[in-house]
Design a protein around this motif. Structure first.
Motif, PDB file in Angstrom:
ATOM      1  N   THR A  73      38.656 101.192  38.787  1.00  0.00           N
ATOM      2  CA  THR A  73      39.982 100.584  38.916  1.00  0.00           C
ATOM      3  C   THR A  73      41.080 101.655  38.935  1.00  0.00           C
ATOM      4  O   THR A  73      42.243 101.336  38.769  1.00  0.00           O
ATOM      5  CB  THR A  73      40.284  99.608  37.757  1.00  0.00           C
ATOM      6  N   SER A  74      40.683 102.900  39.138  1.00  0.00           N
ATOM      7  CA  SER A  74      41.703 103.948  39.084  1.00  0.00           C
ATOM      8  C   SER A  74      42.521 103.962  40.370  1.00  0.00           C
ATOM      9  O   SER A  74      42.090 103.493  41.419  1.00  0.00           O
ATOM     10  CB  SER A  74      41.046 105.315  38.861  1.00  0.00           C
ATOM     11  N   ARG A  75      43.708 104.514  40.237  1.00  0.00           N
ATOM     12  CA  ARG A  75      44.618 104.585  41.361  1.00  0.00           C
ATOM     13  C   ARG A  75      44.024 105.360  42.537  1.00  0.00           C
ATOM     14  O   ARG A  75      44.217 105.011  43.693  1.00  0.00           O
ATOM     15  CB  ARG A  75      45.886 105.319  40.925  1.00  0.00           C
ATOM     16  N   LEU A 132      31.746  93.056  41.322  1.00  0.00           N
ATOM     17  CA  LEU A 132      32.649  92.217  42.122  1.00  0.00           C
ATOM     18  C   LEU A 132      33.908  91.744  41.400  1.00  0.00           C
ATOM     19  O   LEU A 132      34.976  91.753  41.999  1.00  0.00           O
ATOM     20  CB  LEU A 132      31.875  91.036  42.721  1.00  0.00           C
ATOM     21  N   PRO A 133      33.826  91.327  40.126  1.00  0.00           N
ATOM     22  CA  PRO A 133      35.078  90.950  39.458  1.00  0.00           C
ATOM     23  C   PRO A 133      36.104  92.084  39.441  1.00  0.00           C
ATOM     24  O   PRO A 133      37.302  91.839  39.483  1.00  0.00           O
ATOM     25  CB  PRO A 133      34.624  90.594  38.038  1.00  0.00           C
ATOM     26  N   ALA A 161      37.960  91.954  42.656  1.00  0.00           N
ATOM     27  CA  ALA A 161      38.972  90.904  42.602  1.00  0.00           C
ATOM     28  C   ALA A 161      40.183  91.380  41.811  1.00  0.00           C
ATOM     29  O   ALA A 161      41.333  91.117  42.174  1.00  0.00           O
ATOM     30  CB  ALA A 161      38.383  89.649  41.960  1.00  0.00           C
ATOM     31  N   PHE A 162      39.916  92.107  40.737  1.00  0.00           N
ATOM     32  CA  PHE A 162      40.982  92.635  39.887  1.00  0.00           C
ATOM     33  C   PHE A 162      41.861  93.619  40.661  1.00  0.00           C
ATOM     34  O   PHE A 162      43.088  93.527  40.660  1.00  0.00           O
ATOM     35  CB  PHE A 162      40.321  93.321  38.678  1.00  0.00           C
ATOM     36  N   ASN A 163      41.216  94.536  41.371  1.00  0.00           N
ATOM     37  CA  ASN A 163      41.972  95.530  42.147  1.00  0.00           C
ATOM     38  C   ASN A 163      42.807  94.899  43.243  1.00  0.00           C
ATOM     39  O   ASN A 163      43.915  95.336  43.534  1.00  0.00           O
ATOM     40  CB  ASN A 163      41.006  96.524  42.813  1.00  0.00           C
ATOM     41  N   PHE A 167      40.349 102.038  45.428  1.00  0.00           N
ATOM     42  CA  PHE A 167      40.249 101.493  46.785  1.00  0.00           C
ATOM     43  C   PHE A 167      39.230 102.215  47.664  1.00  0.00           C
ATOM     44  O   PHE A 167      38.471 101.552  48.370  1.00  0.00           O
ATOM     45  CB  PHE A 167      41.635 101.447  47.427  1.00  0.00           C
ATOM     46  N   ASP A 191      43.904  91.782  43.553  1.00  0.00           N
ATOM     47  CA  ASP A 191      44.666  90.558  43.287  1.00  0.00           C
ATOM     48  C   ASP A 191      46.115  90.630  43.729  1.00  0.00           C
ATOM     49  O   ASP A 191      46.660  89.660  44.255  1.00  0.00           O
ATOM     50  CB  ASP A 191      44.600  90.187  41.810  1.00  0.00           C
ATOM     51  N   ASN A 192      46.722  91.789  43.531  1.00  0.00           N
ATOM     52  CA  ASN A 192      48.146  91.893  43.863  1.00  0.00           C
ATOM     53  C   ASN A 192      48.421  91.580  45.331  1.00  0.00           C
ATOM     54  O   ASN A 192      49.396  90.920  45.673  1.00  0.00           O
ATOM     55  CB  ASN A 192      48.630  93.309  43.519  1.00  0.00           C
ATOM     56  N   ASP A 205      34.660 101.371  34.332  1.00  0.00           N
ATOM     57  CA  ASP A 205      35.868 100.611  34.655  1.00  0.00           C
ATOM     58  C   ASP A 205      37.041 101.526  34.980  1.00  0.00           C
ATOM     59  O   ASP A 205      37.806 101.264  35.899  1.00  0.00           O
ATOM     60  CB  ASP A 205      36.233  99.694  33.480  1.00  0.00           C
ATOM     61  N   LYS A 206      37.191 102.577  34.199  1.00  0.00           N
ATOM     62  CA  LYS A 206      38.286 103.515  34.427  1.00  0.00           C
ATOM     63  C   LYS A 206      38.229 104.060  35.854  1.00  0.00           C
ATOM     64  O   LYS A 206      39.251 104.230  36.518  1.00  0.00           O
ATOM     65  CB  LYS A 206      38.198 104.689  33.429  1.00  0.00           C
TER      66      LYS A 206
END
Lengths: 343, 258, 472
Positions: free
Chosen positions: C64-66, C159-160, C163-165, C70, C167-168, C60-61
Motif C-alpha cells: 500500500t506504499s505510495r 485483493l482487499p 480495493a483499499f488502494n 500501484f 478506493d479513492n 502491507d506497508k
C-alpha cells in the motif's frame, strides 16, 4: 435526402439537443409537464397553510400580496384557493392579513409532520444526499394519506426530530417547542450545542453542508463580529459569514453540562496515535451508522491507524483487532478522545 | 452451569471414527438440522467443507457465501443436515445476508448452531456470538484458526470461555482437520441432549432500556409461554423491526416453540 | 393465539420505543461489545512482546506504499492477463484441433452413415455441436488459467489491499473500491465478475458494479480484438512496428473500457441509483498462505465449470439458430441474407455492415463465436470461395486468409476499428444477462445493464464513422 456524414451528424446532434430540452434536470419540458400535472388544488392549499403557519410562529402578518409574491403559483389560482380556504374555515382574514383557524392550524401541522417524517425516512432508509431531502419532501408531503403518515412514523420508530433537528408534530398535532438562539448572536467564548440547521434557503444550506458542520455537535465560539463567526467544534475550526451562522440554531450550555472535553474527529487521528471512541455523531445515520456499530466503533473502544493509503483516502483503522478501512467522511462522524501521541 | 465442559482429549476417547460418514450434498432425510454461523472470514466455509466433505470455495475475503449452502454428514447412524449461513458481523442490521442468517436461526429451528469464530480476534467475534445466544439455546462455539492464534502468541482459556458463555467450546483448525472430530462429537451430544446449554444473556444494558426490555419480554412470555427467545424478540420490537412484527402477526414466531 | 394479544404486544412496544428514544441500537451495540471485552479479559492472554513483529504489517506497508502500491498492482494484473492470453493459446488450438478438425467431421460422417437426412445432420453437427465445441475450445483454456490465478491472489488476501488502494478513484465516480476487483474479474469473464460483486455489501455500489461490469473486455472478446488489430491496425504502420501497434490498440480498447466503466459508474450514481442505500466498509483480513492444490481444484469446479456450463447451455441453441437462418430460405434468399440486407443501411451508418450486426445478434450467447459467424456469413453473402457451407462456422489458421475474406466483405480500417469498439460496447452475452438477473432479481436492472452498453456502442461507432468519413 442523400447520406452525407455531415447531415447525419447534424440530425444526431439535433436529437440530442431536443432530448436535452425535454429531460433537462428540473427545468426540462418533461418535468414541467409532470409538475403541472401534480399542481392540484390540494398542493396550493397546503402550501399556503404551511406558509401561514411558519409566519405565524414568527409573528409576521401575511397579506394576499405576500402570498402571491412568495408562492410559485399563478395569482388567480392563489386567490381562488384563498377563497376556498375561507369557505372551509381553514383561514380567516383580519385587517388585511390572513390567520389560521384552529382547523387550519391542525391541518398545517399534519403537513409539516408528513414533510419532516419523509425527510427522516429519506435520511434513514435511502441513499439520497442531504441536499435533496427537503425538495423531495416538499413534493411527497402532499401525496401521503393520514394512514401512510402514521405507518411511516411507526416504521421509523416514532421519531421526535427530523434530520435537521426540527421537531416532528405528533399524530395529535402536538409539537415540542424548541428554544435556542442563532449562532450569529452568541457571545465569544460561549459553549453551545447545535440543535438545528435550517434547510432554506438552499444556497446557505449548501454552504453549511460544505463546511462539514454536524448537527448536535458541541461548539465553542471564539470570535463573533459583523464580518465573521469563528468557532471550534470536534477539534476543527470553522469560519462562517454571520448570515450563514444565522441559519444555525444552538442551545447555550453551562460549563457544567459538558461531559467530554477535548473531543476530536477520528479523521484527524495521525499515524501512531491512539484514541478512545466517545461515540458516533448524529450525522451518521441509518444503515451506515448500524454498520459502524456492528464493526465495533462503539463508545470506549480503542482505535489507531493501521495503514495509510497511497492516495490518502481511505485509511485503515485498527479496531478490536481488525483493520477496517473507512473513508474520510465516515471517520469524521466518529468522535474520539486522543489518549496518546505518537513520536 | 449444567453443561460439562469437555476437554479435547476426553472427547477423543468418545469419538467414534467409524461412525462418521460425509454425505456431501445428499441431505434428503435427516435427523437433525445444524446451522453454521459466524463472522465473515473466520474459515466458516472451511469448517463446512471439513464436516461434509464438500469443496465449496472459500476465499480469504469477507462475504463469500451469500446464499446458504447445504450439506450433510452421518455420525453414529444419525443423519445431520448442515446449513452454511452467510457470514455476518451482527444480526442487528437489515442487510440481505443478515436477514438470511437471522431468519434461519430464528425460524429454521436448527437443533444445534455451530458458531465459528476466529480465535485471534475473539472480541470482535463475540459480538455475533452473544446475539446468537439470545436467539437459540443449543449452540457450540467453534474456536477456529487456533493455529494462527498460537502463532500470534494468543492463549485462550477455553474452560473459562465455555463457562462464561454457557455453551461448549471446541478449538479447531479446520484447514488442517484439527478439532473436527471433537466438534462432531459435541454436536452429536448437543443434538441428543447429552449436554444442555445455559447460554449467557447480554448484560450491561442501560437500566431504563433493560426495564423496557423486561416489561416487553414478560408480556411476550405471557402470550407464548414456551418461547425461549422472548428477550431477542423484545430487542427487535424495540428497534421497530417490521419483519418481526409481521412474523408475530402471521404466527410464525408462535410456532417456533422448541 | 388471538390477534388481540399480538396487537397488545405491538402497542406496548410502540409505547416503550417512544420512552427509550432513538438511541436503542447504539446502547445495545455498546452493551454487547462491553460484554465481549469483559469475557475476553477473563479468557484471553496475549503475549504482546512476542507478537510485535508482524510479517503481515511488513507486506502491507509495501503493497500500500505510495511508490510500490500501484506498480505492484499493475504488474500483477498485467502478469495474470498475459499468462492467460499467451498460456491459453496452446491448449486452445489443441482443443480446436480435436473438437473442430477431428471430432466434427467424424460426427458428420457418422451421421451420414446412419442415414440422417442432410438437414438433421447439418442442424445437429454444423449448428449445435459446432457452437458448443467452439465455446469450449476458446473459453475453457483462458478461464482455466485466469480463475485459479485470481483465486490464489484472493486466498492469499491480496485483493482487499487492491480495493483499499483503488478506493479513492472509485469513490470519485460514486463506486466502491472493491469494484476494482469485480472489474478485473470481468477481464476473465463478465458473468463471473457479476457474481463476484457479492463482496460489495452496499446496495448502490453493488448495482453500479453489476451494471458496468460489461465494460471489462472479457476473455471471449480478447481474441477478436487481437485478430482485428493484427490484420488492420498492424498494417497501417511500418512492418517492424506492426505488432507493437496492434498490441497498443488492444490495450487502448481495454483502457477505453475502463474509462467507460468510470463514466457510467459516475452517471448511474448521480441519476437512477442515487436513492439506493450506500454504505462503505472494507475489512483487510490477515494474509493466509493459500492451500495451493485445493485452491486450484475448487476454483476450477466452482468458477470455471459453472461459467462454462452456462455458456454451453446458451451456445447450443445459438448454434442451432445460426444454422437455421443460413439454411431456411424465403424466396431465393436465406433468412440470414434477408436480415443482412435489412441491417446493411443501419450498419453503414455505424461504420459497420449488416453481417456484423447480424453476427452480434445471433452471437448474444457467446462472444467467442462472433468471428466464426462473421466469416461464415461473409462467405455466404459475397459468394467468394472459402468456407465450408451455409451455416457452418469456421475460422482460418492463417491470418492473411482471414484478412482476404474480410476485405472481400468490404471491410476497411474504419470497419475494423468500429468492430473493435462495438465488441467492447455491446450488450452482455446471455450468460451474463442471466447471471445479472439471478444476482439482482430485478428485470429493471437487468434491462438497464443489457441496453446501456449497446446504446453507448451505437453512439460511439456512429460518431467515429461520421468523423472518419468527414476527415479521411
Amino acid at each position: 435526402m442523400n447520406y452525407t456524414p455531415i447531415t447525419s451528424l447534424a440530425i444526431f446532434f439535433g436529437i440530442c439537443i431536443l432530448l436535452f430540452f425535454v429531460f433537462r434536470p428540473k427545468k426540462g419540458i418533461y418535468f414541467f409537464l409532470k409538475s403541472m400535472y401534480h399542481q392540484k388544488d390540494k398542493t396550493i392549499i397546503e402550501d399556503i397553510l404551511k406558509y401561514l403557519y411558519h409566519n405565524q410562529t414568527s409573528n409576521n402578518s401575511i397579506s394576499t400580496i405576500d402570498l402571491t409574491n412568495t408562492l410559485n403559483f399563478p395569482n388567480t389560482i392563489i386567490i381562488e384557493s384563498l377563497k376556498k380556504m375561507m369557505d372551509n374555515e381553514l383561514i380567516i382574514l383580519e385587517h388585511d392579513s390572513y390567520k389560521l383557524t384552529s382547523n387550519g392550524n391542525e391541518y398545517a401541522l399534519q403537513i409539516i409532520r408528513a414533510h419532516r417524517l419523509w425527510e427522516k425516512y429519506l435520511s434513514e432508509k435511502t441513499g439520497f444526499h442531504k441536499t435533496e431531502w427537503h425538495e423531495r419532501a416538499e413534493r411527497k408531503e402532499h401525496e401521503l394519506s393520514p394512514t401512510d403518515i402514521n405507518n411511516l412514523s411507526s416504521l421509523l420508530g416514532n421519531p421526535k426530530f427530523d434530520p435537521h433537528g426540527d421537531p416532528i408534530p405528533t399524530k395529535k398535532g402536538k409539537i415540542v417547542s424548541k428554544r435556542g438562539v442563532h449562532l450569529s448572536s452568541v457571545k465569544e467564548n460561549t459553549v453551545a450545542k447545535i440543535i438545528h440547521i435550517e434547510d432554506e434557503p438552499d444556497i446557505i444550506y449548501k454552504q453549511i453542508l460544505a463546511e462539514n458542520i454536524h448537527l448536535y455537535s458541541i461548539v465553542r465560539v471564539v470570535e463573533n463580529n459583523s464580518t465573521r463567526v469563528v468557532f471550534h467544534s470536534e477539534g476543527e475550526q470553522f469560519v462562517l459569514a454571520p448570515i450563514v451562522a444565522g441559519n444555525i440554531t444552538v442551545s447555550v450550555l453551562e460549563k457544567s453540562d459538558l461531559e467530554e472535553d477535548n473531543i476530536a474527529r477520528l479523521s484527524s487521528l495521525k499515524m501512531g496515535e491512539t484514541a478512545k471512541i466517545i461515540g458516533l455523531s448524529k450525522e451518521s445515520r441509518g444503515e451506515s451508522r448500524r454498520r459502524l456499530l456492528d464493526l465495533g466503533f462503539v463508545r470506549g473502544a480503542t482505535v489507531g491507524i493501521d495503514l495509510l493509503n497511497p492516495l490518502g483516502d481511505p485509511k485503515a483503522y485498527l479496531i478490536k483487532g481488525t483493520a477496517i478501512a473507512l473513508r474520510k467522511d465516515q471517520a469524521a462522524k466518529i468522535l474520539i478522545n486522543k489518549i496518546s501521541h505518537g513520536k | 452451569m449444567e453443561n460439562k465442559t469437555k476437554s479435547a482429549c476426553e472427547t477423543c476417547a468418545h469419538f467414534n471414527a467409524d461412525g462418521l460418514k460425509k454425505l456431501g450434498v445428499k441431505t434428503d432425510d435427516f435427523d437433525f438440522v445444524v446451522a453454521l454461523a459466524g463472522n465473515p472470514n473466520t474459515g466458516k466455509s472451511t469448517v463446512f467443507n471439513a464436516l461434509t466433505g464438500l469443496r465449496q470455495h472459500t476465499g480469504n475475503w469477507p462475504g463469500k457465501t451469500v446464499t446458504r449452502a447445504e450439506g450433510g454428514f452421518e455420525y453414529n447412524e444419525q443423519k445431520y443436515k448442515l446449513v452454511d449461513l452467510p457470514g455476518t458481523y451482527s444480526l442487528l442490521s437489515t442487510s440481505e445476508d443478515e436477514e438470511v442468517a437471522r431468519d434461519f436461526i430464528l425460524f429454521g429451528k436448527p437443533s444445534v448452531t455451530i458458531i465459528v469464530v476466529d480465535a485471534s480476534r475473539l472480541e470482535r467475534n463475540l459480538n455475533l456470538v452473544l446475539q446468537i445466544l439470545e436467539i437459540t439455546n443449543n449452540a457450540v462455539l467453534c474456536l477456529n484458526l487456533i493455529d494462527e492464534a498460537e502463532r500470534n502468541h494468543i492463549e485462550i482459556d477455553t474452560r473459562i470461555l465455555a463457562k462464561d458463555l454457557g455453551i461448549p467450546v471446541v478449538p479447531t483448525s479446520a484447514r488442517f482437520q484439527r478439532g473436527i472430530p471433537e466438534l462432531i462429537q459435541t454436536v452429536s451430544d448437543l443434538a441428543n441432549g447429552k449436554i444442555t446449554c445455559k447460554p449467557r444473556r447480554i448484560k450491561n444494558i442501560p437500566k431504563n432500556i433493560e426495564k423496557s426490555v423486561k416489561e416487553l419480554s414478560d408480556t411476550i412470555e405471557k402470550q407464548y409461554p414456551n418461547i425461549s427467545n422472548s428477550r431477542w424478540i423484545a430487542f427487535r420490537l424495540l428497534e421497530g423491526d417490521t419483519q418481526i412484527i409481521e412474523a408475530l402477526k402471521t404466527g410464525k414466531i408462535a410456532t417456533n416453540e422448541y | 393465539m388471538n390477534t388481540k394479544n399480538i396487537d397488545e404486544i405491538i402497542a406496548l412496544s410502540e409505547e416503550l420505543r417512544w420512552e427509550i428514544g432513538d438511541d436503542f441500537h447504539d446502547n445495545l451495540a455498546e452493551s454487547i461489545y462491553a460484554d465481549a471485552s469483559k469475557i475476553v479479559e477473563d479468557t484471553v492472554i496475549k503475549d504482546n512482546k512476542k507478537s510485535n513483529f508482524r510479517l503481515d504489517a511488513k507486506i502491507d506497508k509495501i503493497v500500500t506504499s505510495r511508490i510500490w502500491g500501484f506498480p505492484i498492482m499493475l504488474f500483477i494484473l498485467g502478469a495474470v492477463l498475459w499468462l492467460t492470453i499467451i498460456g491459453a493459446n496452446y491448449p486452445s488450438s489443441m482443443l480446436a484441433t480435436i473438437l473442430l478438425d477431428n471430432i466434427h467431421p467424424f460426427l458428420k460422417s457418422t451421421g451420414t452413415n446412419l442415414g440422417f437426412p442432410w438437414w438433421l445432420n447439418g442442424f445437429l453437427f454444423d449448428g449445435v455441436y459446432l457452437a458448443v465445441a467452439w465455446v469450449i475450445a476458446v473459453m475453457l483454456p483462458p478461464m482455466a488459467i485466469f480463475f485459479p490465478l485470481f483465486t490464489l491472489l484472493e486466498d492469499f488476501g491480496y485483493l482487499p489491499r487492491v480495493a483499499f488502494n483503488m478506493d479513492n478513484l472509485f469513490k470519485k465516480s460514486g463506486a466502491h473500491g472493491k469494484q476494482a476487483l469485480t472489474m478485473s474479474m470481468g477481464f476473465g469473464c463478465n458473468a463471473a465478475g457479476v457474481v463476484a460483486t457479492r463482496i460489495i455489501d452496499s446496495p448502490r455500489e453493488r448495482l453500479i458494479a453489476i451494471i458496468t461490469n460489461n465494460f471489462s473486455l472479457c476473455n471471449g472478446r480478447w481474441p477478436t480484438q487481437i485478430l482485428l488489430a493484427t490484420i488492420f491496425i498492424g498494417a497501417v504502420v511500418p512492418e517492424s512496428y506492426s505488432s507493437l501497434a496492434s498490441l497498443l490498440a488492444v490495450i487502448g480498447i481495454a483502457i477505453l473500457g475502463i474509462a467507460f466503466m468510470f463514466f457510467f459508474s459516475w452517471a448511474l450514481s448521480k441519476t437512477v441509483l442515487k436513492g439506493e442505500v450506500s454504505t462503505f466498509n472494507l475489512e483487510l483480513p490477515p494474509y493466509r498462505p493459500p492451500v495451493f492444490w485445493k485452491t486450484i481444484y475448487t476454483s476450477l469446479i466452482d468458477r470455471t465449470m459453472i461459467v462454462l456450463w452456462r455458456a454451453i447451455v446458451f451456445a447450443a441453441p445459438a448454434g442451432a439458430v445460426i444454422w437455421l437462418i443460413s439454411n431456411i430460405t424465403i424466396g431465393d434468399l436465406s433468412l440470414a441474407s434477408w436480415a443482412i440486407n435489412y441491417l446493411d443501411g443501419f450498419g453503414f451508418l455505424l461504420g459497420l455492415n449488416g453481417v456484423i450486426l447480424l453476427a452480434y445478434v445471433v452471437a448474444i450467447p457467446a462472444n467467442e463465436i462472433v468471428i466464426p459467424t462473421i466469416l461464415m456469413l461473409t462467405v455466404m453473402v459475397t459468394g467468394i470461395a472459402g468456407g465450408v457451407g451455409n451455416g457452418v462456422m469456421f475460422e482460418l489458421d492463417s491470418v492473411t486468409a482471414t484478412a482476404d475474406i474480410l476485405k472481400a466483405g468490404g471491410w476497411t480500417l474504419l470497419t475494423a476499428i468500429n468492430v473493435m469498439l462495438f465488441s467492447l460496447l455491446h450488450n452482455p452475452c446471455s450468460t451474463t444477462i442471466y447471471t445479472i438477473y439471478k444476482e439482482t432479481n430485478s428485470v429493471k436492472w437487468t434491462v438497464v445493464a443489457s441496453i446501456l452498453p449497446v446504446i453507448a456502442g451505437f453512439i460511439v461507432t456512429f460518431l467515429v464513422a461520421q468523423i472518419w468519413r468527414i476527415f479521411i
